[in-house]
Design a protein around this motif. Structure first.
Motif, PDB file in Angstrom:
ATOM      1  N   THR A  80       0.846  -1.194   0.000  1.00  0.00           N
ATOM      2  CA  THR A  80       0.000   0.000   0.000  1.00  0.00           C
ATOM      3  C   THR A  80       0.879   1.241   0.000  1.00  0.00           C
ATOM      4  OG1 THR A  80      -1.684  -1.190   1.272  1.00  0.00           O
ATOM      5  CG2 THR A  80      -1.876   1.210   1.157  1.00  0.00           C
ATOM      6  N   ILE A  81       0.641   2.149  -0.943  1.00  0.00           N
ATOM      7  CA  ILE A  81       1.370   3.423  -1.034  1.00  0.00           C
ATOM      8  C   ILE A  81       0.383   4.538  -0.745  1.00  0.00           C
ATOM      9  CG2 ILE A  81       2.687   4.969  -2.525  1.00  0.00           C
ATOM     10  CD1 ILE A  81       2.444   1.371  -3.542  1.00  0.00           C
ATOM     11  N   THR A  82       0.661   5.335   0.283  1.00  0.00           N
ATOM     12  CA  THR A  82      -0.250   6.395   0.713  1.00  0.00           C
ATOM     13  C   THR A  82       0.467   7.736   0.704  1.00  0.00           C
ATOM     14  OG1 THR A  82      -1.452   4.852   2.142  1.00  0.00           O
ATOM     15  CG2 THR A  82      -1.750   7.205   2.574  1.00  0.00           C
ATOM     16  N   ASP A  83      -0.167   8.749   0.122  1.00  0.00           N
ATOM     17  CA  ASP A  83       0.388  10.111   0.177  1.00  0.00           C
ATOM     18  C   ASP A  83      -0.657  11.055   0.740  1.00  0.00           C
ATOM     19  OD1 ASP A  83      -1.074  11.799  -2.002  1.00  0.00           O
ATOM     20  OD2 ASP A  83      -0.529   9.970  -3.087  1.00  0.00           O
ATOM     21  N   ASN A  84      -0.205  12.179   1.300  1.00  0.00           N
ATOM     22  CA  ASN A  84      -1.138  13.207   1.768  1.00  0.00           C
ATOM     23  C   ASN A  84      -1.043  14.436   0.864  1.00  0.00           C
ATOM     24  OD1 ASN A  84       1.369  14.024   2.614  1.00  0.00           O
ATOM     25  ND2 ASN A  84       0.774  14.480   4.727  1.00  0.00           N
ATOM     26  N   GLY A  85      -1.113  14.148  -0.435  1.00  0.00           N
ATOM     27  CA  GLY A  85      -1.042  15.204  -1.438  1.00  0.00           C
ATOM     28  C   GLY A  85      -2.400  15.744  -1.828  1.00  0.00           C
ATOM     29  N   ILE A  86      -2.525  16.165  -3.077  1.00  0.00           N
ATOM     30  CA  ILE A  86      -3.702  16.896  -3.540  1.00  0.00           C
ATOM     31  C   ILE A  86      -4.948  16.026  -3.605  1.00  0.00           C
ATOM     32  CG2 ILE A  86      -3.295  16.454  -6.002  1.00  0.00           C
ATOM     33  CD1 ILE A  86      -4.409  19.847  -4.582  1.00  0.00           C
ATOM     34  N   GLY A  87      -4.790  14.704  -3.831  1.00  0.00           N
ATOM     35  CA  GLY A  87      -5.935  13.816  -3.924  1.00  0.00           C
ATOM     36  C   GLY A  87      -6.767  14.066  -5.180  1.00  0.00           C
ATOM     37  N   HIS A 143      -8.090   4.525  -2.925  1.00  0.00           N
ATOM     38  CA  HIS A 143      -8.984   5.276  -2.040  1.00  0.00           C
ATOM     39  C   HIS A 143      -8.429   6.687  -1.952  1.00  0.00           C
ATOM     40  CE1 HIS A 143     -11.178   5.636   2.089  1.00  0.00           C
ATOM     41  NE2 HIS A 143     -11.859   6.189   1.111  1.00  0.00           N
ATOM     42  N   THR A 144      -9.228   7.691  -2.317  1.00  0.00           N
ATOM     43  CA  THR A 144      -8.695   9.045  -2.430  1.00  0.00           C
ATOM     44  C   THR A 144      -9.741  10.082  -2.044  1.00  0.00           C
ATOM     45  OG1 THR A 144      -7.592  10.597  -3.961  1.00  0.00           O
ATOM     46  CG2 THR A 144      -9.337   9.211  -4.878  1.00  0.00           C
ATOM     47  N   ARG A 145      -9.248  11.233  -1.599  1.00  0.00           N
ATOM     48  CA  ARG A 145     -10.116  12.390  -1.364  1.00  0.00           C
ATOM     49  C   ARG A 145      -9.335  13.647  -1.703  1.00  0.00           C
ATOM     50  NH1 ARG A 145     -10.724  16.068   2.656  1.00  0.00           N
ATOM     51  NH2 ARG A 145      -9.658  14.870   4.290  1.00  0.00           N
ATOM     52  N   LYS A 146      -9.990  14.534  -2.447  1.00  0.00           N
ATOM     53  CA  LYS A 146      -9.327  15.770  -2.841  1.00  0.00           C
ATOM     54  C   LYS A 146      -9.187  16.706  -1.644  1.00  0.00           C
ATOM     55  CE  LYS A 146      -9.009  19.086  -6.557  1.00  0.00           C
ATOM     56  NZ  LYS A 146      -9.472  19.433  -7.913  1.00  0.00           N
ATOM     57  N   GLY A 148      -9.273  19.679   0.785  1.00  0.00           N
ATOM     58  CA  GLY A 148     -10.228  20.769   0.937  1.00  0.00           C
ATOM     59  C   GLY A 148     -11.671  20.360   0.812  1.00  0.00           C
ATOM     60  N   GLU A 149     -11.931  19.137   0.349  1.00  0.00           N
ATOM     61  CA  GLU A 149     -13.306  18.673   0.220  1.00  0.00           C
ATOM     62  C   GLU A 149     -13.700  17.879   1.468  1.00  0.00           C
ATOM     63  OE1 GLU A 149     -14.150  16.737  -3.457  1.00  0.00           O
ATOM     64  OE2 GLU A 149     -13.632  18.494  -4.664  1.00  0.00           O
ATOM     65  N   PRO A 150     -15.008  17.726   1.738  1.00  0.00           N
ATOM     66  CA  PRO A 150     -15.441  17.040   2.966  1.00  0.00           C
ATOM     67  C   PRO A 150     -15.064  15.562   2.971  1.00  0.00           C
ATOM     68  CG  PRO A 150     -17.309  17.501   1.517  1.00  0.00           C
ATOM     69  CD  PRO A 150     -16.142  18.256   0.952  1.00  0.00           C
ATOM     70  N   LYS A 151     -15.007  14.985   4.170  1.00  0.00           N
ATOM     71  CA  LYS A 151     -14.602  13.590   4.326  1.00  0.00           C
ATOM     72  C   LYS A 151     -15.518  12.644   3.541  1.00  0.00           C
ATOM     73  CE  LYS A 151     -12.638  14.413   8.909  1.00  0.00           C
ATOM     74  NZ  LYS A 151     -12.682  14.073  10.353  1.00  0.00           N
ATOM     75  N   GLU A 152     -16.783  13.041   3.425  1.00  0.00           N
ATOM     76  CA  GLU A 152     -17.750  12.190   2.729  1.00  0.00           C
ATOM     77  C   GLU A 152     -17.473  12.126   1.217  1.00  0.00           C
ATOM     78  OE1 GLU A 152     -18.911  13.294   6.528  1.00  0.00           O
ATOM     79  OE2 GLU A 152     -18.588  14.670   4.819  1.00  0.00           O
ATOM     80  N   ALA A 153     -16.581  12.989   0.717  1.00  0.00           N
ATOM     81  CA  ALA A 153     -16.304  13.046  -0.725  1.00  0.00           C
ATOM     82  C   ALA A 153     -15.243  12.038  -1.148  1.00  0.00           C
ATOM     83  CB  ALA A 153     -15.865  14.456  -1.126  1.00  0.00           C
ATOM     84  N   GLY A 154     -14.880  11.122  -0.243  1.00  0.00           N
ATOM     85  CA  GLY A 154     -13.898  10.105  -0.599  1.00  0.00           C
ATOM     86  C   GLY A 154     -14.395   9.209  -1.733  1.00  0.00           C
ATOM     87  N   VAL A 155     -13.454   8.721  -2.533  1.00  0.00           N
ATOM     88  CA  VAL A 155     -13.781   7.896  -3.701  1.00  0.00           C
ATOM     89  C   VAL A 155     -12.983   6.600  -3.632  1.00  0.00           C
ATOM     90  CG1 VAL A 155     -13.769   7.763  -6.227  1.00  0.00           C
ATOM     91  CG2 VAL A 155     -14.191   9.960  -5.093  1.00  0.00           C
ATOM     92  N   ASP A 173     -10.952  10.091   6.021  1.00  0.00           N
ATOM     93  CA  ASP A 173     -10.596  11.131   6.984  1.00  0.00           C
ATOM     94  C   ASP A 173      -9.476  12.014   6.471  1.00  0.00           C
ATOM     95  OD1 ASP A 173     -12.517  10.232   8.725  1.00  0.00           O
ATOM     96  OD2 ASP A 173     -11.140   8.927   9.835  1.00  0.00           O
ATOM     97  N   GLU A 174      -8.447  11.421   5.898  1.00  0.00           N
ATOM     98  CA  GLU A 174      -7.277  12.181   5.465  1.00  0.00           C
ATOM     99  C   GLU A 174      -7.376  12.538   3.985  1.00  0.00           C
ATOM    100  OE1 GLU A 174      -4.021   9.600   6.298  1.00  0.00           O
ATOM    101  OE2 GLU A 174      -3.880  10.194   8.400  1.00  0.00           O
ATOM    102  N   ARG A 175      -6.871  13.711   3.659  1.00  0.00           N
ATOM    103  CA  ARG A 175      -6.754  14.060   2.236  1.00  0.00           C
ATOM    104  C   ARG A 175      -5.698  13.154   1.597  1.00  0.00           C
ATOM    105  NH1 ARG A 175      -3.076  18.321   4.364  1.00  0.00           N
ATOM    106  NH2 ARG A 175      -1.008  17.617   3.644  1.00  0.00           N
TER     107      ARG A 175
END
Length: 641
Positions: A80-87, A143-146, A148-155, A173-175
């Motif tokens: 698993t590769i995880t980043d806290n970038g732009i999403g 699993h990603t979220r942009k 600045g967008e709400p947590k519910e906007a995860g894809v 939870d995390e961007r």
């Protein structure tokens, strides 16, 4: 984890399916590069967030500690590769993971050969990015979220890398982005911690973002008395250098590190031919790291294709492919430029007007040309590779860059009559070193291909005198020479243009030429009348020794090669006719001179003209008429015999 997610199933773009299939079957021998590609993408996502946060720091969500985490699970056989970038949001996930937006995709796919080894190199040029995950994985979850967008906007995106993928909503939870790879049965080596660490060190040591992995417990460290205690939070440790390579001192960077960084910025599998790392201080302050690739990309001739350097300002990533820092004829150069003088909010429009950019462009252009000159001097084999891959692009330089015309000219390579080989390995300095005594010009001939150039009738007198001639047969050569008038004070002379003035001709030879023209005047006038629709003039010449005739372009007329290129492109071509020069001493011309039948004379005159046209690689306007005339003459000769 995904059982309750409402998912929609969509199909991959056709080109994406083709590329997936090619990667899975062509890159099996270099599978570990998937980790380089995914970590590189994660780093790019963080760079994009840094840049976006300059305008709106709210998207950081109070967390500016950038990092990439890599986790392995040996039992589950996952990475698993995880980043806290732009999403990404839903639309971006579909665009980025379901399609290939890169220009030139169709041309790339058309260039594939079916040979796995060759195709894997082409795939490396194209850049495999996210799709490299399927080299080792039978299934991939994203699993990603942009930011600045709400947590519910995860894809959540899932696919087995075949014909379709599913996409649904899953709170996060995390961007940023997590990519989980479910490894194929023969790729479980990549679920081993130490194997993954070694790959990260090999390919991603230079990335400025820290790449973290869970700290491994050394043998004997485990304290059984703590087994019933509350488990501690996992300890993460940085496994890469985590310093932007170009900011380090050259003396501290190994060749392997330079090569690995090239593969990061270019997404190329091959090593670069050479590179130049330089820090400028003073009125302008910037650092550059320029590379010359070892292989031309498939879209090199698309002048509108993406090109340019990665631009950083004060070590903050600004944009990919900043094309303002190098001229178009150096579009093959890859690398990074990091400026301390440009504003952090710089855009492509601002770059076009900022006063620092012109100075940087001028300096970087000279540095790139000096890098090539150094390569030519230090490693002839590597320079030959460069010339084979990029020589025709460099030939665009003299027309585009007057200030560096001399520098570019020294880098050009040619085939010549003295080498008797198609290999273009002779420099203009080499040519000057072999000048005949009293020779004050650099002679060249332009033709459709090497064999046509090598056998051009225009070369006959030069061979007789032992004078070397450059043999030019690239499509760009006519255009090149129209902008390259001289070198080291020696003017260039097209041997097929204008009247030939041999510098070393004696007074006796000049007198002989005048006598020849006088004696041939009657024949010349008859031929002019017969060929008035085809030629601007007819004249006797001393430039031919073996051929009956040749065609000569007017001093200021468009060359035959450029004319053919413009006609093929549907461009308007100015009206002009060539001059036919005849060799009065040739038996065919003597036969023509003795011919009393005017109809037969006209047929024979046309055949002489048309053969001269064919000899220089030209196209007959009416091939059927030529065949008819030739057959008629052959039959008459046969009957007379």
């Amino acid at each position: 984890m995904t059982a309750d997610v409402k998912k929609e199933t969509l199909g991959f773009q056709t080109e994406a399916k083709q590329l997936l299939h090619l990667m899975i079957h062509s890159l099996y021998s270099n599978r570990e590069i998937f980790l380089r590609e995914l970590i590189s993408n994660a780093s790019d996502a963080i760079d994009k967030l840094r840049f976006a946060a300059l305008a709106d720091d709210k998207i950081l969500e109070g967390q500016s500690d950038y990092q990439i985490r890599v986790e392995v699970d040996k039992e589950a056989a996952t990475v698993t590769i995880t980043d806290n970038g732009i999403g990404m949001n839903r639309e971006e996930v579909i665009d980025n993971l379901g399609t290939i937006a890169k220009s030139g995709t169709a041309a790339f796919l058309a260039s594939l050969t079916g040979d796995q080894k060759k195709d894997s190199q082409l795939i490396g040029q194209f850049g495999v990015g996210f799709y490299s995950a399927f080299i080792v994985a039978e299934r991939v979850e994203v699993h990603t979220r942009k930011a600045g967008e709400p947590k519910e906007a995860g894809v959540l995106w899932e696919s087995q890398g075949e014909s379709e993928f599913s996409i649904g909503e899953l709170p996060r939870d995390e961007r940023g982005t997590s990519i989980r790879l479910f490894l194929k049965s023969d790729c479980t080596e990549f679920a081993d911690d130490w194997r993954v660490r070694s790959v990260i060190k090999k390919y991603s040591d230079h990335i400025s973002v820290p790449v973290l992995m869970l700290k491994q417990e050394a043998p004997g460290e485990h304290d059984e008395s703590d087994d019933e205690a509350k488990p501690e939070a996992p300890t993460w440790e940085t496994v890469n250098e985590a310093t932007a390579l170009w900011t380090r001192s050259r003396s501290d960077i190994s060749d392997d590190e330079y090569k690995a960084f090239y593969q990061h910025v270019s997404h190329d599998f091959d090593e670069p031919l050479t590179w130049s790392h330089n820090r400028v201080e003073g009125k302008l302050e910037y650092t550059s790291l320029l590379y010359v690739p070892g292989r031309a990309p498939f879209d090199l001739w698309n002048r509108d294709a993406s090109k340019g350097l990665k631009l950083y300002v004060q070590r903050t990533f600004i944009m990919d492919e900043a094309e303002q820092f190098l001229p178009l004829y150096l579009r093959f150069i890859r690398g990074v430029v990091d400026s301390n003088d440009l504003p952090l909010n710089v855009s492509r429009e601002i770059l076009q007007q900022h006063p620092s950019v012109d100075s940087m462009r001028s300096a970087l252009t000279k540095r790139a040309l000096d890098m090539l000159a150094k390569l030519a001097k230090s490693d002839a084999d590597k320079y030959a590779t460069f010339w084979r891959e990029f020589g025709q692009v460099l030939k665009e330089g003299p027309a585009e860059d007057f200030a560096n015309k001399e520098k570019i000219a020294r880098l050009l390579r040619f085939a010549t009559t003295h080498m008797d080989s198609e290999t273009q390995d002779q420099s203009l300095d080499d040519y000057l070193g072999r000048l005949q005594e009293g020779q004050d010009k650099i002679y060249y001939v332009v033709a459709e291909n090497f064999n046509t150039a090598r056998r051009s009738p225009h070369l006959e007198v030069f061979r007789k005198r032992g004078i070397e001639v450059l043999l030019l047969s690239d499509r760009v050569d006519d255009w090149l020479m129209s902008h390259l008038q001289e070198f080291e004070g020696k003017k260039f002379q097209d041997v097929a243009r204008g009247e030939l003035d041999m510098e070393d001709a004696s007074e006796e030879e000049k007198a002989e030429r005048e006598k020849l023209q006088e004696e041939s005047q009657a024949l010349v006038e008859r031929m002019k009348q017969s060929l008035s629709d085809e030629v601007a003039d007819v004249r006797a010449t001393a430039r031919l020794t073996d051929s009956p005739a040749c065609l000569v372009v007017g001093e200021f007329d468009m060359g035959a090669q450029m004319r053919r290129i413009m006609e093929a492109a549907g461009q308007p071509v100015p009206e002009s006719k060539p001059t036919l020069e005849i060799n009065p001493g040739h038996p065919l011309i003597s036969l023509l001179d003795r011919e009393q039948d005017e109809e037969r004379f006209a047929d024979l005159a046309h055949v002489v003209f048309e053969q001269a046209l064919l000899a220089e690689g030209g196209q007959l306007k009416d091939p059927a008429a030529y065949v008819e005339r030739l057959n008629k003459l052959l039959l008459k000769m046969s009957a007379a015999g």
